[in-house]
Scaffold this active site. Structure first.
Site, PDB file in Angstrom:
ATOM      1  N   THR A 166       0.869  -1.184   0.000  1.00 35.18           N
ATOM      2  CA  THR A 166       0.000   0.000   0.000  1.00 35.18           C
ATOM      3  C   THR A 166       0.904   1.231   0.000  1.00 35.18           C
ATOM      4  OG1 THR A 166      -0.021   0.134   2.406  1.00 35.18           O
ATOM      5  CG2 THR A 166      -1.756  -1.187   1.385  1.00 35.18           C
ATOM      6  N   GLU A 187      -5.541  -3.826  -1.636  1.00 30.23           N
ATOM      7  CA  GLU A 187      -5.964  -5.056  -0.954  1.00 30.23           C
ATOM      8  C   GLU A 187      -6.953  -5.893  -1.773  1.00 30.23           C
ATOM      9  OE1 GLU A 187      -5.686  -2.065   0.324  1.00 30.23           O
ATOM     10  OE2 GLU A 187      -4.861  -2.110   2.351  1.00 30.23           O
ATOM     11  N   LYS A 193     -17.219  16.924   8.356  1.00 24.33           N
ATOM     12  CA  LYS A 193     -18.302  16.967   9.340  1.00 24.33           C
ATOM     13  C   LYS A 193     -18.581  18.415   9.688  1.00 24.33           C
ATOM     14  CE  LYS A 193     -20.403  14.621  12.900  1.00 24.33           C
ATOM     15  NZ  LYS A 193     -20.491  13.751  14.003  1.00 24.33           N
ATOM     16  N   TRP A 228     -22.773  15.515   7.300  1.00 26.01           N
ATOM     17  CA  TRP A 228     -21.579  15.082   6.585  1.00 26.01           C
ATOM     18  C   TRP A 228     -21.619  15.615   5.162  1.00 26.01           C
ATOM     19  CZ3 TRP A 228     -17.780  12.750   9.175  1.00 26.01           C
ATOM     20  CH2 TRP A 228     -18.090  12.073  10.360  1.00 26.01           C
TER      21      TRP A 228
END
Ligand code: ADP
Length: 540
Positions: A188, A333, A440, A445
């Site tokens: 990653t 992944e 936020k 949101w």
């Protein structure tokens, strides 16, 4: 009692892909731009012969099953040969992203126990910098002939790829082993902490590559020519280098030239029909087409992934240039794509705006992958297209753990992605944001992706990014960064006025900052962490 099926148990191995390609599509071409700019052209059969030579050569260097071989290289034919030679002989192909910070590169080369590193001449100075810190690397193999070797003094055991493989024969008996054996190791990007290694098995990659060939995914067959813009150094170029050889599709590898003019020229001269890249690359290509009033005469399908595809870009590619756009979602992944958004026959007939809205979503899970969204307690949320929560994934090509790590990332058998998403009743998934990028404000949101999408729709905007910035009253408020298109004027008020017709008042950015360019990370994505670091306190 269950009755065992009476079928042969043949393993899914990467060596079978190259031998299949050589035997069935031996004349099909691979065209590759080498590091020095010239084009190299040969066939699947010739590629297989050279992969076998390399497999012999690696054995002669003392490597055996399980040894790791690293690569720091562009999309080119020698890198492709290594893909097959290394994994095919039971070794682990560790693709390294040259855009990682050198310290991270050193970390992953050591962590993976790479014994050989294959590298393109372009990266000679990088190799010079990291070599003294990689004591386990026995051989540094430059993907070049002897004549084009770069000047890199002080590197022990440096040799030219062409010289090494020329000394070996093109017959090699690929070993047979369990299909669950590790084939490719990809780390990653390590935005938080050290990079983590995802070790893909032969089985997971072959299954993903076969899936990619399906008409509803990338759609590969012997009549297609595919150009993976996505790098072979990160997530296997989304498995296209395997899928093309399974399907018998001509493969075009663009080397280091990933700019609009370079890609345009290669797509036109090689008659490319399908291609895949991150949105930034597609933006660069469309910009080149617009500026020079060009058209892509053969490209039929453009696959995008890695970050959200802006609606304006979908509209431009599909309506103006007649190219079918598809969007996939995936992560290190998940080997490559885990989802795909493509239109069904009914949706094909719908109004352009409706079609673009569908493609702007990240799509349905491919067979072999399952998705769900969960709330903060882990409870599964309804598939209503509204309830948003963390996206969880499981399936045939999803990691079960990280390389050399004892702690499992899984939660009750599912991999938590860190992405916030919705899924509708028909399985259509939409990424709302990365959990850490959601803004936020008060109790609400705001999706940074939605705002970026809206801003990119302005004809003078070349690129846009939104971050949440600390605010004394609202907790966080959105801050918009805009890169103007070359030669265009655009001021704050015009941007805000344009946005006000499309987004709710609450979501309007509090400020607009104009930049020359956005900071971009190793996989071509905007580095929001860098923006947060620099501008995170502007409202406090
Ligand atoms: P990193 O960027 O950390 O190297 P990856 O390359 O594995 O990690 O990127 C995976 C992430 O990229 C996903 O978790 C998701 O946030 C984002 N991503 C990938 N494809 C898409 C897409 N089509 N739309 C929106 N986000 C995407």
């Amino acid at each position: 009692m269950l009755q065992a099926g009476l079928m042969m148990d043949r393993p899914l191995l990467i060596s079978a892909v190259i031998e299949h390609a050589a035997a069935q599509y031996g004349r099909t071409q691979i065209v590759s731009r080498d590091t020095h700019g010239s084009l190299h052209r040969y066939t699947f059969a010739a590629c297989a012969a050279r992969a076998r030579r390399l497999a012999n050569a690696l054995r002669s260097l003392g490597l055996d099953a399980g040894s790791a071989v690293g690569s720091i290289a562009w999309n080119n034919h020698r890198h492709l040969e290594a893909y097959y030679a290394v994994s095919g002989s039971g070794m682990v192909m560790h693709t390294c992203n040259p855009r990682l910070h050198p310290e991270q590169l050193i970390y992953i080369v050591n962590h993976a126990d790479d014994r050989v590193i294959l590298f393109d001449a372009t990266f000679a100075s990088l190799i010079k910098a990291i070599a003294p810190h990689c004591p386990k690397v026995e051989t540094w193999l430059c993907l070049s002939d002897a004549a084009n070797m770069p000047e890199v003094e002080g590197i022990p055991n440096l040799c030219a790829y062409e010289e090494l493989i020329a000394a070996h024969g093109d017959q090699f008996a690929w070993p047979e082993f369990d299909e669950r054996t590790g084939a490719v190791l990809c780390y990653t990007s390590g935005t938080t902490g050290h990079p983590k290694g995802a070790l893909y098995s032969h089985r997971s990659m072959v299954l993903n590559a076969i899936t990619l060939c399906m008409p509803g995914v990338l759609g590969l067959s012997p009549t297609e020519t595919v150009l993976p813009i996505v790098p072979m150094f990160h997530i296997n170029a989304w498995c296209i280098p395997y899928a093309a050889l399974i399907a018998g599709a001509k493969l075009v590898l663009p080397g280091p030239r990933l700019d609009g003019p370079g890609l345009y020229e290669m797509m036109e001269t090689e008659k490319v029909t399908a291609s895949a890249g991150v949105p930034t690359i597609w933006l660069g290509l469309v910009h080149h087409l617009e500026q020079n009033q060009l058209r892509l005469s053969t490209l039929q399908r453009a696959l995008s992934g890695g970050s959200a595809m802006p609606r304006a870009l979908i509209a431009s590619l599909s309506e103006k240039y007649g190219i079918e756009v598809r969007q996939g979602w995936g992560m290190t992944e998940t080997v490559a794509s885990a989802t795909m958004s493509a239109l069904d026959s009914e949706q094909m007939m719908s109004a352009p705006g409706e079609r673009h809205s569908i493609i702007a979503k990240q799509g349905k899970s491919l067979f072999g992958v399952e998705l769900k969204v969960v709330d903060e307690h882990g409870a599964t949320l309804p598939r209503d297209g509204i309830s948003q929560g963390e996206l969880m994934v499981r399936g045939q090509w999803i990691v079960s753990g990280y390389y050399k790590s004892n702690t499992s990332p899984l939660v009750a058998g599912w991999f938590p992605t860190g992405d916030i998403a919705t899924i509708d009743a028909y399985g259509m998934m939409q990424i709302r944001d990365r959990a850490k990028d959601l803004i936020k404000t008060g109790g609400e949101w705001i999706s940074s992706i939605d705002l970026e999408n809206a801003a990119i729709g302005h004809p003078a905007v070349a690129a846009a990014a939104v971050i949440g910035v600390k605010h004394p009253k609202w907790q966080e408020r959105p801050l918009l960064f805009v890169v103007r298109k070359q030669g265009r004027t655009l001021e704050r008020e015009e941007v805000l006025e344009f946005l006000s017709t499309q987004v709710a008042r609450l979501c309007m950015p509090d400020e607009v900052i104009f930049l020359e360019s956005l900071p971009v990370g190793g996989t071509g994505k905007v580095q929001k962490a860098a923006l947060r670091e620099k501008y995170g306190d502007v409202f406090s």
